[in-house]
Design an enzyme around this catalytic site. Structure first.
Site, PDB file in Angstrom:
ATOM      1  CB  SER A 142      -0.714  -0.110   1.089  1.00 29.17           C
ATOM      2  OG  SER A 142      -1.484   1.207   1.523  1.00 29.17           O
ATOM      3  CE1 TYR A 155      -4.643  -2.030   5.064  1.00 23.11           C
ATOM      4  CE2 TYR A 155      -3.236   0.000   4.692  1.00 23.11           C
ATOM      5  CZ  TYR A 155      -3.917  -0.939   4.071  1.00 23.11           C
ATOM      6  OH  TYR A 155      -4.283  -1.201   2.736  1.00 23.11           O
ATOM      7  CE  LYS A 159      -1.588  -3.685   3.347  1.00 23.07           C
ATOM      8  NZ  LYS A 159      -1.897  -4.831   2.549  1.00 23.07           N
TER       9      LYS A 159
END
Ligand code: NAD
Length: 260
Positions: A142, A155, A159
């Site tokens: 991402s 998150y 990532k």
């Protein structure tokens, strides 16, 4: 040459993963779908891919937070198609809260789904790739693998970790005709992002479409959502012959988000 290859995409019953599966099937690859969903709807998707593209499509219901289920999914796909030539680690979830309020079980779930799952799929699929002397691993990271946003501790950590894992696997497999790369999308309008736009629309009292425009413009100089088809095309490129020496790289496809 993608035709006849066997491709497994985690989290491919929806959104970006489904776009990637369809892109590979359109090139003549046999595919293994994975992810949650109503069994009837998933079966319809699976059969639709076979009929539309004239390839074989299998489905594994493995929960990628469970290492034993991942091992079964990998060996199942190898038994069905004789190999996993292309592994795409795409399954992902999001949870938004500030660090002091972040529920511990949500942290664990985000790390397990978005990071540890890719370790386990690589651990299980790399030996077969090495034996056959060919493989492609594509990790869907991402923009949040490169830069941070408030509220996304788990998150962003997962990532960033996934990009680190990508580099290690790339180095370890470099002598075996295997590449491992990350794709770093900006905003793509999938159920994962629609939920965040809905939260904003609700909080601000604005219509969904206005919140959707604001959401993309806040991060990206190019106020346009990338599509699952765009990501699929990039994944197909990374699996192709011309990308044979691209390894350990992170490809941004983010409307300029991380150029700033
Ligand atoms: P999505 O919610 O549409 O799809 C997620 C998929 O993962 C679904 O098929 C779901 O069933 C599956 N999944 C979730 N938990 C799972 C589990 N434990 N086991 C097996 N499957 C599981 O989301 P999306 O937007 O298509 O996201 C796909 C990937 O792209 C994620 O890794 C996400 O972080 C990443 N990404 C998305 C965006 C975006 O803007 N949508 C941007 C950058 C990166």
């Amino acid at each position: 040459m993608i035709r006849g290859k066997s491709v497994l995409v985690t989290g491919s019953t929806s959104g970006i993963g489904l776009g990637i599966v369809r892109a590979f099937a359109a090139e003549g690859a046999n595919v293994t779908l994975n992810g949650f969903g109503d069994p009837g709807a998933v079966e319809q998707q699976r059969r639709g891919i076979e009929e539309t593209f004239g390839v074989a499509a299998a489905y594994s219901a493995a929960d990628v937070t469970k290492p034993d289920q991942i091992a079964e999914m990998i060996s199942g796909a190898e038994n069905t198609f004789g190999a996993i030539d292309v592994l795409v680690n795409n399954a992902g979830i999001q949870f938004v809260a500030e660090v002091e309020d972040f529920p511990v079980e949500k942290w664990d779930a985000v790390i397990a789904t978005n990071l540890s799952a890719a370790f386990h799929t690589c651990r299980c699929a790399v030996p077969g790739m090495k034996r056959r002397g060919w493989g492609r691993i594509i990790n869907i990271a991402s923009a949040h693998g490169l830069v941070a946003s408030a509220g996304k501790a788990a998150y962003v950590a997962a990532k960033h970790g996934l990009i680190g894992l990508t580099k290690v696997v790339a180095i370890e497999t470099a002598d075996h005709n295997i590449t491992c790369n990350a794709i770093c999308p900006g905003w793509v309008m999938t159920p994962l992002v629609a939920g965040q736009v809905e939260t904003r629309a609700h909080a601000t009292g604005k219509p969904f479409d206005e919140a959707k425009r604001e959401f993309v413009a806040e991060k990206q100089p190019m106020a346009r959502y990338t599509t699952p088809e765009d990501i699929g095309a990039l994944a197909v490129f990374l699996a192709g012959d011309a990308a044979g020496t691209i390894t350990g790289a992170s490809y941004s496809i983010d409307g300029g988000w991380t150029a700033q």
